[in-house]
Design an enzyme around this catalytic site. Structure first.
Site, short mmCIF file in Angstrom:
data_model
loop_
_atom_site.label_atom_id
_atom_site.label_comp_id
_atom_site.label_asym_id
_atom_site.label_seq_id
_atom_site.Cartn_x
_atom_site.Cartn_y
_atom_site.Cartn_z
N SER A 153 -32.71 21.87 -4.29
CA SER A 153 -32.51 21.20 -3.01
C SER A 153 -32.98 19.77 -3.09
O SER A 153 -33.93 19.44 -3.79
CB SER A 153 -33.28 21.93 -1.90
N CYS A 154 -32.30 18.89 -2.33
CA CYS A 154 -32.69 17.48 -2.30
C CYS A 154 -34.09 17.29 -1.73
O CYS A 154 -34.72 16.26 -1.97
CB CYS A 154 -31.70 16.70 -1.43
#
Length: 512
Positions: free
Chosen positions: A1-2
């Site tokens: 995930s960012c």
């Protein structure tokens, strides 16, 4: 995930960060968090990038001793090597920014971009035309602290920039019994980014905004599903920017020229052949396939074959890409016959794997809890499109939701406005369906998330994957029609789809 970079920054601000990070492959999300902690908040987290031999020696050492700039383990002595910034060719303007000509905020942004470029092996930067900010969600206080700090330094975006979904319905949260402290902080975080120049779009599906990025356009986006859709379906080019780097790129309009910004970096490294069930299937198939493709290619770009003759619409591809992003760290996938770069030749060492009916049936079982009575229907992860809202209204056909069912669709502000304008929102309201802007299911919290709900149903492979960890509820996954029918009668189908029932035994995924 960012968002992993923000998690690391929060740990650092709490004094709970790891003593060091040690990698033997290039990694930029946690590394970015460490750079922000050190350069902006003066909290050092040493990052070591080792060759395979040293990594294995350290991993098998009985103990190790960490100093500020080195690790010692027996005869093994490993120092933190400075990032090779001398290999990075910068323009005169890049150098001016980095040397402070445009203020401390821009200098900091450019310096960290350069260091991430070194991590990625880039030798230059490239212009990007638009940005998308993921760090505007109040997932933890570090996001607010970071935004406040950057705003105080005078940070401003220099390219058109959109904002991701946020943690509250900004215009209505005070009427929704949201905790006042949380609501103020979440709204303040969103405002900080708009004051820095980002547009208050508040959507996790920026590709639904007009005009979307064009094929070949270099952009600087964060938020995994948005990046994957832009790269894969639109043929635009963006690395999956970690939170905070998204702001730096939007400020400077520059990003490292590496990875999927290059033709070579977009070539598939794994081929996945999909055999669909011979029996009829519905739109729930595409999140299932995407979820499985991601599971089989967590660290390399895949080429999916076998779907050439299938008609996939934009919403099918949206669900496919979003589910892929939950199980793969890659910013791009190719679907032969459907995505613009799917004709790129695979790498010479690309291997082949298969997905068959058995694997698909097992994926369906994984994403479905063994319960049938539901309390909530959750649509909009990623944000629902206007066509999805219209389809829901059509499927309802004048019926209303069961008295004990909450049916909520989350959307971006632009889709909300269109749905109000053309009457779709009114039809859904009459059916007992709520449309909520700004938030999405990955950021929604109680009491906007119905506290009494114990089982939810969704058509999103992404939310079916994340919901248990995010909200602690059991999940049923199905097609949009399945969700509507469950909302009307209060129960999900007590059995898998016919094609899944007919699946043969076996693991359904193998090396070729």
């Amino acid at each position: 995930s960012c968002s992993g970079s923000g998690v690391l920054l929060q740990l650092a601000l709490n004094g709970k960060a790891p003593a060091a990070l040690v990698f033997h492959q290039h990694e930029d999300i946690l590394t970015l968090g460490a750079l922000v902690a050190e350069h902006i908040f003066e909290t050092a987290i040493p990052v070591f990038s080792l060759n395979q031999a040293d990594y294995q020696a350290l991993a098998h050492a009985g103990s190790a001793r960490l100093a500020r700039d080195k690790i010692a383990a027996g005869d093994l002595q490993i120092s933190v090597a400075p990032l090779p910034l001398d290999q990075l060719a910068l323009t005169d303007h890049d150098l001016q920014i980095r040397n402070g000509a445009e203020g401390r905020a821009m200098a900091t942004a450019m310096d960290i971009i350069c260091q991430i470029a070194a991590v990625q092996g880039a030798h230059s930067l490239r212009d990007v035309t638009r940005g998308h900010i993921d760090g505007c969600i109040l997932a933890h206080s570090a996001n607010l602290v970071f935004a406040e700090k950057m705003a105080s330094l005078g940070a401003k975006t220099s390219i058109p920039t959109t904002t991701n979904a946020i943690s509250v319905d900004q215009c209505n949260w005070q009427q929704q019994e949201i905790d006042k402290d949380f609501g103020r902080a979440a709204s303040a975080l969103a405002n900080l980014y708009t004051e820095m120049g980002a547009a208050p779009t508040f959507t996790c599906a920026p590709y639904l905004l007009a005009p979307p990025p064009a094929a070949g356009e270099s952009i600087g986006w964060s938020e995994s599903n948005a990046v994957i859709y832009a790269n894969s379906v639109l043929g635009a080019r963006s690395m999956k920017l970690p939170d905070y780097l998204d702001l730096f790129v939007a400020m400077t309009g520059r990003a490292p020229l590496a990875g999927v910004y290059t033709d070579e970096g977009r070539r598939p490294a794994r081929i996945i052949d999909v055999s669909l069930p011979p029996l009829e299937h519905d739109d729930s198939m595409w999140p299932l396939v995407g979820w499985l493709v991601g599971s089989l290619s967590p660290d390399r770009i895949p080429l999916v074959r076998g779907l050439d003759a299938i008609r996939l619409n934009d919403d099918d591809l949206k669900g496919f890409c979003a589910a892929f992003g939950t199980t793969s760290g890659m910013p791009l996938l190719h679907i032969a016959g459907h995505t613009p770069d799917s004709t790129l030749p695979p790498l010479a060492d690309a291997d082949i794997m298969q997905i068959d009916q058995t694997a698909l049936a097992q994926a369906w079982q994984t994403l479905n809890a063994d319960v049938t009575e539901i309390d909530l229907v959750a649509i909009g992860s990623p944000h629902a499109s206007l066509t999805e809202l219209k389809q829901i209204a059509s499927l309802m056909g004048g019926r209303k939701c069961h008295a004990r069912i909450d049916f909520i669709a989350t959307v971006g502000r632009d889709v909300m406005a269109e749905a109000i304008s053309d009457g779709t929102a009114g039809q859904l309201s009459q059916a007992g369906i709520r449309i909520i802007p700004d938030v999405c299911w990955c950021s929604i919290t109680e009491p906007l998330f119905p506290p009494a709900a114990r089982v939810l149903m969704t058509n999103s492979g992404k939310y079916a994957h994340y919901a248990d960890g995010l909200c602690g509820r059991k999940v049923r996954f199905g097609s949009l029609r399945d969700c509507v029918e469950a909302a009307v009668c209060g129960v999900a189908k007590p059995y898998p789809p016919q094609w899944a029932q007919e699946a043969t035994s076996g693991n359904g995924a193998s090396n070729g």
